[in-house]
Motif scaffolding. Structure first.
Motif, PDB file in Angstrom:
ATOM      1  N   MET A   1       0.859  -1.179   0.000  1.00 35.76           N
ATOM      2  CA  MET A   1       0.000   0.000   0.000  1.00 35.76           C
ATOM      3  C   MET A   1       0.900   1.235   0.000  1.00 35.76           C
ATOM      4  SD  MET A   1      -3.094  -1.108   2.607  1.00 35.76           S
ATOM      5  CE  MET A   1      -1.978  -1.526   3.979  1.00 35.76           C
ATOM      6  N   THR A   2       1.303   1.655  -1.182  1.00 33.53           N
ATOM      7  CA  THR A   2       2.241   2.773  -1.293  1.00 33.53           C
ATOM      8  C   THR A   2       1.540   4.117  -1.432  1.00 33.53           C
ATOM      9  OG1 THR A   2       2.368   2.388  -3.682  1.00 33.53           O
ATOM     10  CG2 THR A   2       4.047   1.336  -2.292  1.00 33.53           C
ATOM     11  N   ASP A   3       0.269   4.101  -1.805  1.00 40.03           N
ATOM     12  CA  ASP A   3      -0.491   5.335  -1.937  1.00 40.03           C
ATOM     13  C   ASP A   3      -1.977   4.995  -1.882  1.00 40.03           C
ATOM     14  OD1 ASP A   3      -1.062   4.198  -4.442  1.00 40.03           O
ATOM     15  OD2 ASP A   3       0.432   5.430  -5.465  1.00 40.03           O
ATOM     16  N   ALA A   4      -2.820   6.015  -2.094  1.00 38.29           N
ATOM     17  CA  ALA A   4      -4.255   5.803  -1.989  1.00 38.29           C
ATOM     18  C   ALA A   4      -4.753   4.804  -3.035  1.00 38.29           C
ATOM     19  CB  ALA A   4      -4.989   7.137  -2.142  1.00 38.29           C
ATOM     20  N   ALA A   5      -4.176   4.865  -4.239  1.00 39.27           N
ATOM     21  CA  ALA A   5      -4.637   3.979  -5.308  1.00 39.27           C
ATOM     22  C   ALA A   5      -4.330   2.521  -5.008  1.00 39.27           C
ATOM     23  CB  ALA A   5      -4.005   4.395  -6.634  1.00 39.27           C
ATOM     24  N   THR A   6      -3.114   2.236  -4.530  1.00 38.41           N
ATOM     25  CA  THR A   6      -2.766   0.844  -4.247  1.00 38.41           C
ATOM     26  C   THR A   6      -3.515   0.315  -3.029  1.00 38.41           C
ATOM     27  OG1 THR A   6      -0.795   1.645  -3.061  1.00 38.41           O
ATOM     28  CG2 THR A   6      -0.496   0.940  -5.343  1.00 38.41           C
ATOM     29  N   SER A   7      -3.818   1.178  -2.077  1.00 39.55           N
ATOM     30  CA  SER A   7      -4.631   0.753  -0.930  1.00 39.55           C
ATOM     31  C   SER A   7      -6.028   0.385  -1.385  1.00 39.55           C
ATOM     32  CB  SER A   7      -4.694   1.869   0.120  1.00 39.55           C
ATOM     33  OG  SER A   7      -3.420   2.137   0.655  1.00 39.55           O
ATOM     34  N   GLN A   8      -6.574   1.159  -2.321  1.00 34.82           N
ATOM     35  CA  GLN A   8      -7.897   0.861  -2.845  1.00 34.82           C
ATOM     36  C   GLN A   8      -7.877  -0.417  -3.685  1.00 34.82           C
ATOM     37  OE1 GLN A   8      -9.877   4.312  -4.370  1.00 34.82           O
ATOM     38  NE2 GLN A   8     -11.402   3.134  -5.517  1.00 34.82           N
ATOM     39  N   ASP A   9      -6.817  -0.620  -4.449  1.00 35.80           N
ATOM     40  CA  ASP A   9      -6.688  -1.854  -5.237  1.00 35.80           C
ATOM     41  C   ASP A   9      -6.627  -3.079  -4.334  1.00 35.80           C
ATOM     42  OD1 ASP A   9      -6.678  -0.417  -7.587  1.00 35.80           O
ATOM     43  OD2 ASP A   9      -4.506  -0.448  -7.823  1.00 35.80           O
ATOM     44  N   LEU A  10      -5.925  -2.962  -3.205  1.00 27.15           N
ATOM     45  CA  LEU A  10      -5.832  -4.082  -2.275  1.00 27.15           C
ATOM     46  C   LEU A  10      -7.200  -4.391  -1.672  1.00 27.15           C
ATOM     47  CD1 LEU A  10      -4.314  -6.195  -0.689  1.00 27.15           C
ATOM     48  CD2 LEU A  10      -3.587  -4.415   0.916  1.00 27.15           C
ATOM     49  N   ALA A  11      -7.938  -3.353  -1.317  1.00 27.35           N
ATOM     50  CA  ALA A  11      -9.288  -3.564  -0.786  1.00 27.35           C
ATOM     51  C   ALA A  11     -10.163  -4.261  -1.824  1.00 27.35           C
ATOM     52  CB  ALA A  11      -9.898  -2.227  -0.371  1.00 27.35           C
ATOM     53  N   ALA A  12     -10.010  -3.867  -3.091  1.00 24.49           N
ATOM     54  CA  ALA A  12     -10.788  -4.503  -4.152  1.00 24.49           C
ATOM     55  C   ALA A  12     -10.434  -5.980  -4.287  1.00 24.49           C
ATOM     56  CB  ALA A  12     -10.547  -3.782  -5.477  1.00 24.49           C
ATOM     57  N   ALA A  13      -9.150  -6.303  -4.180  1.00 27.31           N
ATOM     58  CA  ALA A  13      -8.731  -7.703  -4.269  1.00 27.31           C
ATOM     59  C   ALA A  13      -9.306  -8.517  -3.118  1.00 27.31           C
ATOM     60  CB  ALA A  13      -7.210  -7.786  -4.269  1.00 27.31           C
ATOM     61  N   ALA A  14      -9.347  -7.931  -1.919  1.00 31.14           N
ATOM     62  CA  ALA A  14      -9.903  -8.639  -0.764  1.00 31.14           C
ATOM     63  C   ALA A  14     -11.391  -8.900  -0.948  1.00 31.14           C
ATOM     64  CB  ALA A  14      -9.649  -7.835   0.508  1.00 31.14           C
ATOM     65  N   LEU A  15     -12.126  -7.911  -1.451  1.00 31.15           N
ATOM     66  CA  LEU A  15     -13.562  -8.108  -1.663  1.00 31.15           C
ATOM     67  C   LEU A  15     -13.831  -9.081  -2.811  1.00 31.15           C
ATOM     68  CD1 LEU A  15     -15.096  -4.550  -1.120  1.00 31.15           C
ATOM     69  CD2 LEU A  15     -15.129  -6.524   0.420  1.00 31.15           C
ATOM     70  N   GLN A  16     -12.982  -9.070  -3.824  1.00 22.97           N
ATOM     71  CA  GLN A  16     -13.122 -10.039  -4.911  1.00 22.97           C
ATOM     72  C   GLN A  16     -12.938 -11.469  -4.402  1.00 22.97           C
ATOM     73  OE1 GLN A  16     -10.295  -8.730  -7.837  1.00 22.97           O
ATOM     74  NE2 GLN A  16     -11.540  -6.984  -8.469  1.00 22.97           N
ATOM     75  N   LEU A  17     -11.976 -11.639  -3.491  1.00 18.70           N
ATOM     76  CA  LEU A  17     -11.769 -12.960  -2.912  1.00 18.70           C
ATOM     77  C   LEU A  17     -12.969 -13.355  -2.052  1.00 18.70           C
ATOM     78  CD1 LEU A  17     -10.062 -15.439  -2.489  1.00 18.70           C
ATOM     79  CD2 LEU A  17      -8.741 -14.194  -0.758  1.00 18.70           C
ATOM     80  N   ALA A  18     -13.549 -12.392  -1.344  1.00 20.08           N
ATOM     81  CA  ALA A  18     -14.751 -12.678  -0.559  1.00 20.08           C
ATOM     82  C   ALA A  18     -15.897 -13.109  -1.475  1.00 20.08           C
ATOM     83  CB  ALA A  18     -15.147 -11.449   0.252  1.00 20.08           C
ATOM     84  N   ASP A  19     -16.028 -12.452  -2.616  1.00 15.43           N
ATOM     85  CA  ASP A  19     -17.065 -12.847  -3.582  1.00 15.43           C
ATOM     86  C   ASP A  19     -16.823 -14.272  -4.085  1.00 15.43           C
ATOM     87  OD1 ASP A  19     -18.388 -10.439  -3.383  1.00 15.43           O
ATOM     88  OD2 ASP A  19     -17.424  -9.557  -5.136  1.00 15.43           O
ATOM     89  N   LEU A  20     -15.553 -14.606  -4.337  1.00 20.21           N
ATOM     90  CA  LEU A  20     -15.211 -15.960  -4.786  1.00 20.21           C
ATOM     91  C   LEU A  20     -15.603 -16.990  -3.736  1.00 20.21           C
ATOM     92  CD1 LEU A  20     -13.837 -17.899  -6.791  1.00 20.21           C
ATOM     93  CD2 LEU A  20     -11.679 -17.391  -5.629  1.00 20.21           C
ATOM     94  N   VAL A  21     -15.312 -16.677  -2.477  1.00 20.19           N
ATOM     95  CA  VAL A  21     -15.669 -17.597  -1.394  1.00 20.19           C
ATOM     96  C   VAL A  21     -17.184 -17.790  -1.351  1.00 20.19           C
ATOM     97  CG1 VAL A  21     -15.725 -17.878   1.108  1.00 20.19           C
ATOM     98  CG2 VAL A  21     -13.626 -17.083  -0.009  1.00 20.19           C
ATOM     99  N   SER A  22     -17.923 -16.677  -1.490  1.00 21.00           N
ATOM    100  CA  SER A  22     -19.388 -16.758  -1.412  1.00 21.00           C
ATOM    101  C   SER A  22     -19.975 -17.599  -2.525  1.00 21.00           C
ATOM    102  CB  SER A  22     -19.979 -15.348  -1.465  1.00 21.00           C
ATOM    103  OG  SER A  22     -19.635 -14.617  -0.314  1.00 21.00           O
ATOM    104  N   SER A  23     -19.344 -17.559  -3.696  1.00 21.51           N
ATOM    105  CA  SER A  23     -19.881 -18.298  -4.836  1.00 21.51           C
ATOM    106  C   SER A  23     -19.414 -19.746  -4.904  1.00 21.51           C
ATOM    107  CB  SER A  23     -19.485 -17.590  -6.139  1.00 21.51           C
ATOM    108  OG  SER A  23     -18.085 -17.570  -6.295  1.00 21.51           O
ATOM    109  N   SER A  24     -18.506 -20.116  -3.989  1.00 22.84           N
ATOM    110  CA  SER A  24     -17.978 -21.489  -3.988  1.00 22.84           C
ATOM    111  C   SER A  24     -18.830 -22.367  -3.089  1.00 22.84           C
ATOM    112  CB  SER A  24     -16.535 -21.499  -3.491  1.00 22.84           C
ATOM    113  OG  SER A  24     -15.700 -20.719  -4.332  1.00 22.84           O
ATOM    114  N   PRO A  25     -19.010 -23.618  -3.445  1.00 22.99           N
ATOM    115  CA  PRO A  25     -19.765 -24.536  -2.576  1.00 22.99           C
ATOM    116  C   PRO A  25     -19.040 -24.751  -1.262  1.00 22.99           C
ATOM    117  CG  PRO A  25     -18.697 -25.734  -4.364  1.00 22.99           C
ATOM    118  CD  PRO A  25     -18.523 -24.277  -4.661  1.00 22.99           C
TER     119      PRO A  25
END
Length: 341
Positions: A316-340
């Protein structure tokens, strides 16, 4: 969309800023709740000091000292200097004058009988934080460090003394949690986990930040207990629970996680921390574990342990990379939700 995050101070604050920005851009009707570590808390010079709660509050309010990573911007230290002249307080633990205003206000409200959760809400209302701060515990729950025998200093010291004065230079034999027993989770904490659409572990110290909230095991003995009700709530929530590694290529993002992990018998690696948290499917705390691309080789073993593990850029080097990391975490949460399950 309801997102609940477990966090320590500095690293948690950077992640919280990115997560808040992402949610504001993509989910205008979101609700962000941050469960904050209270293990660093202490009573000092008659004042209740809550380092992690304040680091989160100041960062979200935009009044933090971004260079130091803690405290208020444009700070002065006249009061701390005067206290030192009187031989009061910890001379190596300097509190700024603006910061002392927060501690005085908090202590006054606590002495009026308000619980810490209400006090935190009162203090936070000064700014539009875009998030609700929830102390992990309503009652005192301080982290103390039992120093390893045979060293230059021995005994048991408050975590902040081990961290700031000793710079974690003396090995910790064990971490203790002191406070009112049984520990009372902060008001709204269990509900924030139960009704969340996703629960995220910020890239905070896994032992003395996240571990103080929900526990962290030792590799070969007793670990840090955390708050059992919060651990139970994490295991039972219907929301996906995803963690972001605070370790990149065997180096902590910030602080002294290496010393904390070594004291519990773990190597300092994203792999070890993920395995220590464990998969919820096997009685652990996490569904997903996000590691840096430098640690991509650990993904197969983590997946074999039942975790939905993925690699992504974590710096997290700046605001953009911090936001990108948050997006990756939520994307992984979505993957978990859609997995059996």
């Amino acid at each position: 969309m309801k997102i609940t995050m477990l966090a320590g101070g500095v690293g948690g604050a950077k992640f919280a800023l990115g997560l808040r920005a992402l949610l504001q851009a993509r989910h205008p009707d979101h609700e962000l709740r941050i469960i904050a570590n209270v293990g660093d808390d202490m009573w000092l010079t008659g004042l209740k000091v809550c380092p992690d709660l304040d680091s989160l509050m100041y960062a979200l309010a935009g009044v933090n000292d971004a260079q130091r990573g803690w405290g208020r911007e444009d700070e002065s230290t006249r009061v701390s200097a005067e206290l030192s002249e009187f031989g009061v307080g910890w001379p190596w633990f300097t509190l700024g004058d603006l910061d002392l205003g927060t501690h005085i206000a908090r202590s006054a409200l606590l002495r009026e009988g308000l619980p810490l959760s209400d006090v935190t809400r009162r203090l936070s209302a000064r700014w539009d934080l875009g998030a609700r701060l929830l102390p992990a515990a309503e009652t005192d729950l301080e982290t103390w460090v039992e120093l390893e025998a045979g060293c230059a200093e021995t005994g048991t010291v408050h975590f902040e003394e081990w961290w700031v004065r000793l710079r974690a230079g003396i090995p910790a034999h064990r971490f203790h949690q002191r406070g009112t027993q049984p520990v009372q989770p902060g008001a709204g904490v269990l509900e924030a986990i139960a009704d969340a659409d996703a629960v995220l572990f910020a890239p905070s110290n896994p032992v003395v930040s996240i571990g103080t909230i929900c526990g962290f095991p030792a590799a070969d003995g007793p670990g840090i207990a955390g708050i059992p009700e919060i651990a139970d709530a994490l295991r039972s929530t219907r929301a996906p629970v995803v963690g972001v590694s605070p370790i990149i290529d065997s180096a902590p993002l910030r602080g002294m996680a290496r010393q904390c992990l070594q004291s519990l018998g773990w190597e300092c690696s994203a792999r070890a921390v993920g395995l220590a948290y464990g998969a919820r499917s096997a009685g652990g705390l996490l569904d997903g574990w996000l590691v840096d691309e430098a640690d991509a080789s650990a993904v197969p073993e983590l997946r074999s342990a039942g975790l939905h593990a993925q690699a992504a850029p974590l710096w997290m080097t700046d605001a953009a990379t911090s936001q990108d990391l948050a997006a990756a975490a939520l994307q992984l949460a979505d993957l978990v939700s859609s997995s059996p399950r």
